[in-house]
Design a protein around this motif. Sequence first.
Motif, PDB file in Angstrom:
ATOM      1  N   SER A  37      29.525  36.202  30.007  1.00  0.00           N
ATOM      2  CA  SER A  37      29.510  34.766  30.277  1.00  0.00           C
ATOM      3  C   SER A  37      30.919  34.254  30.568  1.00  0.00           C
ATOM      4  N   GLY A  38      31.131  33.760  31.783  1.00  0.00           N
ATOM      5  CA  GLY A  38      32.420  33.203  32.151  1.00  0.00           C
ATOM      6  C   GLY A  38      33.499  34.216  32.439  1.00  0.00           C
ATOM      7  N   LEU A  39      33.132  35.506  32.557  1.00  0.00           N
ATOM      8  CA  LEU A  39      34.110  36.564  32.820  1.00  0.00           C
ATOM      9  C   LEU A  39      33.673  37.341  34.059  1.00  0.00           C
ATOM     10  N   TYR A  40      34.584  37.476  35.033  1.00  0.00           N
ATOM     11  CA  TYR A  40      34.232  38.087  36.306  1.00  0.00           C
ATOM     12  C   TYR A  40      35.254  39.132  36.735  1.00  0.00           C
ATOM     13  N   SER A  41      34.744  40.214  37.308  1.00  0.00           N
ATOM     14  CA  SER A  41      35.600  41.139  38.053  1.00  0.00           C
ATOM     15  C   SER A  41      35.697  40.638  39.484  1.00  0.00           C
ATOM     16  N   TRP A  42      36.901  40.705  40.045  1.00  0.00           N
ATOM     17  CA  TRP A  42      37.095  40.353  41.449  1.00  0.00           C
ATOM     18  C   TRP A  42      37.068  41.651  42.255  1.00  0.00           C
ATOM     19  N   LEU A  43      36.030  41.813  43.048  1.00  0.00           N
ATOM     20  CA  LEU A  43      35.851  43.011  43.860  1.00  0.00           C
ATOM     21  C   LEU A  43      36.746  42.920  45.110  1.00  0.00           C
ATOM     22  N   PRO A  44      36.898  44.018  45.863  1.00  0.00           N
ATOM     23  CA  PRO A  44      37.925  44.043  46.915  1.00  0.00           C
ATOM     24  C   PRO A  44      37.929  42.861  47.874  1.00  0.00           C
ATOM     25  N   LEU A  45      36.750  42.442  48.378  1.00  0.00           N
ATOM     26  CA  LEU A  45      36.716  41.336  49.338  1.00  0.00           C
ATOM     27  C   LEU A  45      37.193  40.038  48.679  1.00  0.00           C
ATOM     28  N   GLY A  46      36.688  39.767  47.475  1.00  0.00           N
ATOM     29  CA  GLY A  46      37.086  38.556  46.772  1.00  0.00           C
ATOM     30  C   GLY A  46      38.547  38.574  46.382  1.00  0.00           C
ATOM     31  N   TYR A  47      39.026  39.751  45.954  1.00  0.00           N
ATOM     32  CA  TYR A  47      40.419  39.853  45.531  1.00  0.00           C
ATOM     33  C   TYR A  47      41.363  39.639  46.706  1.00  0.00           C
ATOM     34  N   LYS A  48      40.965  40.081  47.888  1.00  0.00           N
ATOM     35  CA  LYS A  48      41.800  39.896  49.080  1.00  0.00           C
ATOM     36  C   LYS A  48      41.947  38.402  49.399  1.00  0.00           C
ATOM     37  N   VAL A  49      40.848  37.654  49.288  1.00  0.00           N
ATOM     38  CA  VAL A  49      40.926  36.201  49.485  1.00  0.00           C
ATOM     39  C   VAL A  49      41.817  35.576  48.413  1.00  0.00           C
ATOM     40  N   LEU A  50      41.609  35.985  47.176  1.00  0.00           N
ATOM     41  CA  LEU A  50      42.385  35.440  46.067  1.00  0.00           C
ATOM     42  C   LEU A  50      43.877  35.640  46.290  1.00  0.00           C
ATOM     43  N   MET A  51      44.270  36.803  46.787  1.00  0.00           N
ATOM     44  CA  MET A  51      45.683  37.086  47.027  1.00  0.00           C
ATOM     45  C   MET A  51      46.231  36.280  48.210  1.00  0.00           C
ATOM     46  N   LYS A  52      45.390  35.996  49.204  1.00  0.00           N
ATOM     47  CA  LYS A  52      45.851  35.146  50.310  1.00  0.00           C
ATOM     48  C   LYS A  52      46.068  33.716  49.830  1.00  0.00           C
ATOM     49  N   VAL A  53      45.172  33.239  48.977  1.00  0.00           N
ATOM     50  CA  VAL A  53      45.347  31.917  48.362  1.00  0.00           C
ATOM     51  C   VAL A  53      46.633  31.893  47.544  1.00  0.00           C
ATOM     52  N   GLN A  54      46.842  32.922  46.749  1.00  0.00           N
ATOM     53  CA  GLN A  54      48.033  32.988  45.903  1.00  0.00           C
ATOM     54  C   GLN A  54      49.308  33.000  46.749  1.00  0.00           C
ATOM     55  N   LYS A  55      49.290  33.721  47.856  1.00  0.00           N
ATOM     56  CA  LYS A  55      50.487  33.793  48.703  1.00  0.00           C
ATOM     57  C   LYS A  55      50.859  32.424  49.247  1.00  0.00           C
ATOM     58  N   ILE A  56      49.875  31.646  49.688  1.00  0.00           N
ATOM     59  CA  ILE A  56      50.156  30.292  50.186  1.00  0.00           C
ATOM     60  C   ILE A  56      50.749  29.439  49.078  1.00  0.00           C
ATOM     61  N   ILE A  57      50.186  29.527  47.883  1.00  0.00           N
ATOM     62  CA  ILE A  57      50.709  28.764  46.747  1.00  0.00           C
ATOM     63  C   ILE A  57      52.165  29.137  46.487  1.00  0.00           C
ATOM     64  N   GLU A  58      52.449  30.426  46.461  1.00  0.00           N
ATOM     65  CA  GLU A  58      53.817  30.891  46.203  1.00  0.00           C
ATOM     66  C   GLU A  58      54.779  30.397  47.280  1.00  0.00           C
ATOM     67  N   GLU A  59      54.368  30.476  48.539  1.00  0.00           N
ATOM     68  CA  GLU A  59      55.249  30.046  49.623  1.00  0.00           C
ATOM     69  C   GLU A  59      55.600  28.573  49.511  1.00  0.00           C
ATOM     70  N   GLU A  60      54.625  27.737  49.169  1.00  0.00           N
ATOM     71  CA  GLU A  60      54.903  26.308  49.071  1.00  0.00           C
ATOM     72  C   GLU A  60      55.650  25.946  47.788  1.00  0.00           C
ATOM     73  N   GLN A  61      55.405  26.669  46.709  1.00  0.00           N
ATOM     74  CA  GLN A  61      56.207  26.458  45.497  1.00  0.00           C
ATOM     75  C   GLN A  61      57.661  26.836  45.762  1.00  0.00           C
TER      76      GLN A  61
END
Length: 449
Positions: A37-61
């Motif tokens: 409940s409330g705990l998820y594994s991020w599989l390759p496709l989802g993790y790739k999106v997550l890392m692209k989101v993170q990269k944008i956040i890092e660049e703007e920070q």
Amino acid sequence: MRLSRYFLPVLRDVPKDAEIASHRLMLRAGMIRQQASGLYSWLPLGYKVLMKVQKIIEEEQNRSGAVQLLMPTIQSADLWRESGRYEAYGKEMLRIEDRHEREFLYGPTNEEMITDIFRSYVKSYKDLPLNLYHIQWKFRDEVRPRFGTMRSREFLMKDAYSFDLSKEDAVKAYERMFVAYLRTYARMGLTAIPMRADTGPIGGDLSHEFIVLADTGESAVFCDKRLLDKPIPPQDTDFQGDLKPIFEDWTSHYAATEEMVDMGEYEASVSEENRVSARGIEVGHIFYFGTKYSEPMKATVTGPDGKEITVHMGSYGIGPTRLVPAIIEAFHDEDGIVWPVSVAPFEAVLINLKAGDDACNAACDTLYADLNAAGLDMLYDDRDQGAGAKFTTADLIGIPYQIIIGPRGLKNGEAEIKHRKTGERETLPISEAVARLKSLIEPQRKTDI
């Protein structure tokens, strides 16, 4: 990436316990798997999106002047006792003991720890202003985890913390983060509206939530529709300059969450034709809270006159694991996800309609190599499956462009490009396919806005 060698466990059936579109589609597209409940594994496709989101956040920070570090997930209870929050935080905090019976907690946020780091090293006003941030997993024991990673117990969070000599300087730091957040969401293709918000357990007297309008939003929001089309601050914005005009321009239009709305003020300040009453998803929250933590934890610096000054602080959060489903809520249709290019797991998918056919294989292999050499982020569906299954998968996982090669088109030296968002199809010579895809994709990466 060849799909025959990738791990993409798509589901045919709609999961029964998934209440909203993003949760259903993330499960069906093989992006996540629920472990508890409330705990998820991020599989390759989802993790790739997550890392692209993170990269944008890092660049703007980084663009705003914030400095990245990384703090541990497990925190000492003693730090939280110093601030007075250990007992007050509630059951959402997971409290634990180590083998020596020392008290720790799985951090739900990091105000105490960053204040401890600051007070240990920063001693002079000359070292200010300072903004430190990290992107790290956190845990809050939600009473009712729901909506997939939208409201999960473990989640990835970008949290930044500013330290300044005075309230005036701290407000400038707040304005820098405000502008950085506007740019961050726009680069992901989102319209995120800054709204007056309650400060909650973080504390303080200045706070904004950034809200994406969506029918599945958790709370009602009220705003002026002119905020929906405002141009964001450009890439060359001077973050060391005066950002107050930008801040005041955006906050001059009424926008508030249901916790903060004053209906009389809303109706008086927004003409009827400009009123937007909707539901929204919170994708970020910023706070100025002054000396709430620095005073009890004795985070001070020596001022110009040699006297000790308690620093003023703010904190600024974005949840990447919450942003991914928020983007899906904003961009999907009956066939699946429709990713904006800037956060798509792959920018285009090459579909071989007749895998095993020597001519199709050769043409696709050559084109795939050329597309990769051109710097496009490609998925190649080289599986020995029917065309229908390949198109269904491509639509479901939401790749922005499909480039299709089959025996019939190959005889004429042609390929087909399908635009996932509009369904538009165009036929063109294979020799022109790379240049055409680049011309479609590169402007949508939003790296230069």
